[in-house]
Enzyme design. Structure first.
Site, PDB file in Angstrom:
ATOM      1  N   HIS A 119      -2.354 -28.697  10.128  1.00 37.41           N
ATOM      2  CA  HIS A 119      -2.776 -27.295  10.206  1.00 37.41           C
ATOM      3  C   HIS A 119      -1.596 -26.415  10.634  1.00 37.41           C
ATOM      4  CE1 HIS A 119      -6.974 -28.167   9.549  1.00 37.41           C
ATOM      5  NE2 HIS A 119      -7.114 -28.867  10.656  1.00 37.41           N
ATOM      6  N   ILE A 146     -18.113 -34.301  21.266  1.00 45.17           N
ATOM      7  CA  ILE A 146     -16.976 -35.111  21.731  1.00 45.17           C
ATOM      8  C   ILE A 146     -15.703 -34.288  21.648  1.00 45.17           C
ATOM      9  CG2 ILE A 146     -15.609 -37.195  21.302  1.00 45.17           C
ATOM     10  CD1 ILE A 146     -18.531 -37.709  22.191  1.00 45.17           C
ATOM     11  N   CYS A 149     -10.555 -26.811  38.501  1.00 42.50           N
ATOM     12  CA  CYS A 149     -11.774 -26.136  38.051  1.00 42.50           C
ATOM     13  C   CYS A 149     -12.987 -27.049  38.256  1.00 42.50           C
ATOM     14  CB  CYS A 149     -11.656 -25.719  36.584  1.00 42.50           C
ATOM     15  SG  CYS A 149     -11.644 -27.100  35.419  1.00 42.50           S
ATOM     16  N   THR A 179      -4.293 -31.945  13.054  1.00 41.02           N
ATOM     17  CA  THR A 179      -3.912 -30.721  13.754  1.00 41.02           C
ATOM     18  C   THR A 179      -2.460 -30.356  13.441  1.00 41.02           C
ATOM     19  OG1 THR A 179      -5.446 -31.231  15.515  1.00 41.02           O
ATOM     20  CG2 THR A 179      -3.703 -29.670  16.033  1.00 41.02           C
ATOM     21  N   ASP A 202     -17.404 -41.978   2.881  1.00 39.01           N
ATOM     22  CA  ASP A 202     -16.264 -41.105   2.590  1.00 39.01           C
ATOM     23  C   ASP A 202     -16.150 -40.952   1.076  1.00 39.01           C
ATOM     24  OD1 ASP A 202     -13.555 -40.237   4.420  1.00 39.01           O
ATOM     25  OD2 ASP A 202     -13.339 -40.190   2.240  1.00 39.01           O
ATOM     26  N   ARG A 244      -9.617 -44.529   1.182  1.00 47.34           N
ATOM     27  CA  ARG A 244     -10.066 -44.637   2.578  1.00 47.34           C
ATOM     28  C   ARG A 244     -11.199 -45.646   2.722  1.00 47.34           C
ATOM     29  NH1 ARG A 244      -9.983 -38.228   4.388  1.00 47.34           N
ATOM     30  NH2 ARG A 244      -7.809 -38.239   5.083  1.00 47.34           N
ATOM     31  N   GLU A 297       1.169 -36.930  19.586  1.00 51.02           N
ATOM     32  CA  GLU A 297       0.942 -38.375  19.632  1.00 51.02           C
ATOM     33  C   GLU A 297       2.297 -39.073  19.615  1.00 51.02           C
ATOM     34  OE1 GLU A 297      -1.576 -39.556  16.380  1.00 51.02           O
ATOM     35  OE2 GLU A 297      -2.970 -37.903  16.663  1.00 51.02           O
ATOM     36  N   CYS A 317      -1.200 -36.113  12.955  1.00 44.15           N
ATOM     37  CA  CYS A 317      -2.628 -35.835  13.090  1.00 44.15           C
ATOM     38  C   CYS A 317      -2.970 -34.625  12.238  1.00 44.15           C
ATOM     39  CB  CYS A 317      -2.888 -35.576  14.580  1.00 44.15           C
ATOM     40  SG  CYS A 317      -4.441 -34.780  14.968  1.00 44.15           S
ATOM     41  N   CYS A 330     -12.767 -30.297  36.179  1.00 38.58           N
ATOM     42  CA  CYS A 330     -11.768 -31.233  36.711  1.00 38.58           C
ATOM     43  C   CYS A 330     -12.243 -31.882  38.009  1.00 38.58           C
ATOM     44  CB  CYS A 330     -10.448 -30.495  36.966  1.00 38.58           C
ATOM     45  SG  CYS A 330      -9.493 -30.181  35.470  1.00 38.58           S
ATOM     46  N   CYS A 374      -5.886 -28.595  34.831  1.00 41.41           N
ATOM     47  CA  CYS A 374      -5.568 -27.832  36.048  1.00 41.41           C
ATOM     48  C   CYS A 374      -5.883 -28.625  37.317  1.00 41.41           C
ATOM     49  CB  CYS A 374      -6.295 -26.495  36.042  1.00 41.41           C
ATOM     50  SG  CYS A 374      -8.042 -26.571  36.506  1.00 41.41           S
TER      51      CYS A 374
END
Lengths: 355, 355, 355, 355
Positions: free
Chosen positions: A56, A300, A109, A53, A208, A213, A77, A51, A112, A106
């Site tokens: 990064h 989102i 909270c 992330t 894009d 892509r 993932e 991903c 949750c 958690c």
């Protein structure tokens, strides 16, 4: 079936993609196989998916420097098989094929307790805040495990967490029979296209600047694709829609220009899902973009736990959603350095690494 | 293109299926071509479709005796071409291919003023309260006309009004990735099956005691079909869903037993759309059927004007919904007596009559 | 502050209202103070409130004979103070003022995992399936505890569970500026009246055959009250609403006649919340009552966990809802036999017993 | 009752506040009394109310220069009595007390046909695109008239159009039992405070840099008020909410700093209504402000026609909403120049001019 647990116990260590220090890169290391608590399970990871992330973290950019505290096994993932279950686990057993929600929440909270645990105030994220899945084994609480049907191929099962982002962004409000513009055709945008079509969207437009892509976008069912380097996207989409704009915009790119374009092509009364994360501030004309338009803008984050997962299961098991065209590369777990380079190049959809 | 308006004017009369007196049957008659007002259009009818309501009127049953005041041209499902437009009509022109919303609403009551004109307190229904479309021409106010794309085949365009009932009943709440049970596989039930699949339903179960209709249900995409004369539907569906029941029940039969069965197979927290009209009272166990189940029961009347029509347009134009298998008979307008016999036999899906 | 835990430990037993055998009545008994698990707390009960369900158990009627397995401490509405916390409890501490959600949910079924745990497939209910709160102490899992502000009076805090039913039934869909008819003015109906007014209902009509209750209904803010033994409720409400009916019906009586009347006074497009549990089947004219009316019928079971509790907290803490007029009797815990007689007589609102 | 229509006809002219040329200011002029069409009514205006938009036109600022084409009678908030009705008008009669929706909609575009006519693509606005209500008489189509109960005082009836903006912005999503922050305490913000309280908000916080307006905010029911020149609003509100933020933000100021502050105090999963129109672009951190927050941002334009009006009627007729504190000045129609100066000064709530 994976090797038996006895065998697993015999070897104390496992391979993992490890970020040891605060610098770019990662290395394959032998580390201890995690111990499980009584409400946890141990999973033999069979495939992982990569991903943005993870990139990064690998590249150690500004965001990663602020967010991540090495040493850490990253990755969030995956799919695999349960090889050990804690004594208080009641819904899972050895041999179950599973993936997992990456947000460990958690449960206590406000969010949750009111059905929005994806916005938990005290969330811990796999591969960011605690050791992740880029390893031969991962231990996780029963509460975040998603039991997956064996009908779902391993490679698809491996990226359900990411697919869930797109399912949530797309199905958070009505999509059937709507005209939809998807900005950004990375893996999340490609998923979105397929989901929108599977849910009966009237027409899906994909935007894009990457030709490769856009070709994947077509494979996923986009009715028309637009390269913003070649056409004036706003003008074209307004022309196509007789100046009315599209019913739904789904922003998966995080590009401020795309966000602006998205508002410019949104129909009066339309819905705008925002998922792609801009790295800089974005300037809007609130009067024209939101107020006079009567727009509904929906942030989102993650996926609804587990509403989104059940929807994804429905789409995958029924065959309504064929996600395979997004998978462009299948590699070995040990080839992760090459995989990161590929991800960086942008010439890929989803990359799955097998163990 | 139809014959020119000059030609139309030359002949003062048109053929119509006419209910002259309060008794069974109908006859083909020459009647005056209707005059239009300045906010109305005149339409050359090219195809009509038959509905259970028309059969009630034809057979002159109890309901018809209470509701209908002959003389009347009946029929409310059609498609055709505009041949004349009133002076204040602004959105339609001669040559437009159109169908119509059958509910002519007042526009001034609470429901009309709050986006629910399908529940208008002073509604006038085409073919019930005023002359209908079983004729060569029909005059209608601009406000109830639905301009239809020439991409939609004439035969499909003719029954959009009925298809709209099913679109509304199915899409009134979330359907994507849901398990759905459709009770009743007449034309409305068959439509529902196709719509649910087009909108990404996970699985669609169809129930009807008519084998012929069950075979049509399969053609429309039903994943499983059930004949309640042969199996215990409730038991079978609960078994299939591991006793949890289905997410959505759509009741298109009007059969009290089907309604009861529907509640018995509804999942806790599920949604139940009720469209089929029972002729007798239906007894429910409110505690088990609705309260403890946390059920949402939605009465479906007509179609949302014009939200439902736009959705239908999206489904038809995109090709997501292929409705053709429902059309089992194509006949001439003058064969209406045979068509009513066929409709009565139940050995048909949708019957379209061409003019 | 309650007496210290050391003191509690010194005495091994506590008083409890106990149903020992399968027969009418109950007795005050000394039983063991419950032991708590590591995710549980022990609560010193300070006040309990009585509910129709408790009366069923006390009287040992048909429902109770099928549902309840003595021996059992019953009761599920209470407030008290935490005197002991398990080692893994993180959000509660000794001295906290609390009440509890009576549904102890599995957290693992479809409903629990999708934000509808009030419809849990494996729910355990306090005072029905496990020992309840009619005792000096009760042990409960952290997950079902509702921490309550000391600003809420003890007597009000004691019946939050029941108040939650009414909050859920009333606020499950829009109520502000709506006309509302509440059928049944027992405690739940009285709560409903106050909640509807606090949430800005335009007008609240209350229906009950008990004069005493109608006087309480007025105190709770009902704009008009109707005794069905004296007036034709349907005719009167239709007359008042110019034959349009009311926007919202909330059925708290469980009386089949009231359910029928409710549908008869419901506006086209209106919402009908069903909470009162009929003991016999109810016959509806689906065509007129639900379908042509475009009604939305919502089964209300329990309370949303914890969405409803947060809403209730908001209404109570802001002072928007004054619930005190519902409390008609305050008695000692040991006077429970008299309290049950009173409850049976119907000449009461809410009865609170103090320990 | 107003003077008889015969008398009205005797004088061919009426007084009106008239913008004759493209420059600041306005003058009182004698102009012809408008002629009505057969679907229109003529109204004797009895009171008008002033709005920021009118001030823009009066001052002839940049916005007005682009938007307004003199000559024009401006003004769009009023109440009065019908003195003449067109031949096809069916729901109104001479003597009716009325106000009007200022958006005259086409009824034929996508938005009009799907229940969102407040977003009509071809809207004509009273006092902007056609002669307005700052005059002794105004002619309007039946379709935009709002019949008002005589129970509503004339001065309140005069600004229902503006009050409707606030009703829509506040009640567009759930408000009962929520914590609410209202940014901007001009007339719209003051209305919002009252509406939120009437609908059962848990707590309402009001923010404005104008002390006079903050005192009005308190009168309208604000639980706490904040002057951003004196306190760090974000820090204070976060402290008050234990860093969780408020459930709902309603932005009525149009100030970019307030918009930013609004996002900063919004709870995860919260709702943000945007009504105030910024004159410059506003820069957002989409990641923190919208995405990770899971925010719902709703653009508010006009009022839902007529859903919002019915809600407003419910709040006013029930007495749940007392709007009188907002009315700070009552003046004569001829004093309009002084009224505009007052409006410009900001030392007022709502100014009503009587004729």
């Amino acid at each position: 079936m994976v090797k038996s647990w006895l065998y697993v116990k015999a070897r104390a260590e496992m391979k993992a993609i490890f970020k040891e220090r605060e610098k770019p890169g990662a290395e394959l290391r032998e580390v201890d196989i995690p111990i499980i608590g009584d409400q946890e399970v141990l999973i033999k990871v069979q495939a992982v998916s990569m991903c943005g992330t993870d990139l990064h973290i690998y590249e150690w950019d500004n965001w990663a420097q602020r967010r991540i505290k090495p040493p850490l096994i990253f990755g969030h993932e995956f799919a695999g098989e349960i090889v050990k279950v804690g004594s208080k686990v009641t819904t899972l057993k050895i041999g179950d094929f599973v993936s997992a929600e990456s947000h460990i929440v958690c449960g206590k909270c406000f969010q949750c307790r009111t059905g929005s645990s994806h916005l938990c105030q005290k969330v811990t994220i796999i591969g960011l805040d605690r050791d992740g899945c880029f390893a031969e084994y991962i231990s996780l609480p029963e509460s975040c495990i998603w039991k997956t049907s064996r009908k779902i191929p391993l490679e698809v099962a491996s990226f359900q967490e990411a697919l869930g982002n797109a399912v949530y962004a797309t199905l958070v409000a009505e999509i059937v029979a709507k005209s939809v513009a998807v900005f950004g055709c990375g893996a999340h945008g490609l998923f979105t296209i397929g989901i929108a079509k599977a849910a009966g969207a009237k027409i899906v437009l994909a935007i894009d600047p990457n030709r490769y892509r856009l070709s994947l976008a077509r494979k996923m069912g986009a009715d028309m694709v637009f390269d913003p380097r070649e056409v004036n996207v706003v003008k074209e989409i307004l022309r196509l829609t007789f100046e009315a704009g599209v019913d739904v915009v789904i922003e998966m790119s995080g590009n401020p220009k795309a966000i602006k374009d998205g508002f410019n092509v949104l129909k009066k009364g339309g819905r705008f899902s925002v998922f792609g994360i801009p790295t800089v501030d974005t300037s809007l004309n609130f009067a024209e973009d939101i107020i006079f338009k009567g727009a509904t803008v929906l942030g989102i984050s993650g996926r609804r736990i587990f509403d989104t997962w059940y929807k994804m299961e429905g789409l995958l098991e029924s065959g309504a959603l064929n996600i395979k065209p997004v998978i462009t590369h299948r590699m070995q777990f040990t080839e992760f350095n090459a995989a990161f380079e590929l991800l960086k190049s942008g010439k890929c959809g989803k990359i799955v690494l097998f163990l």
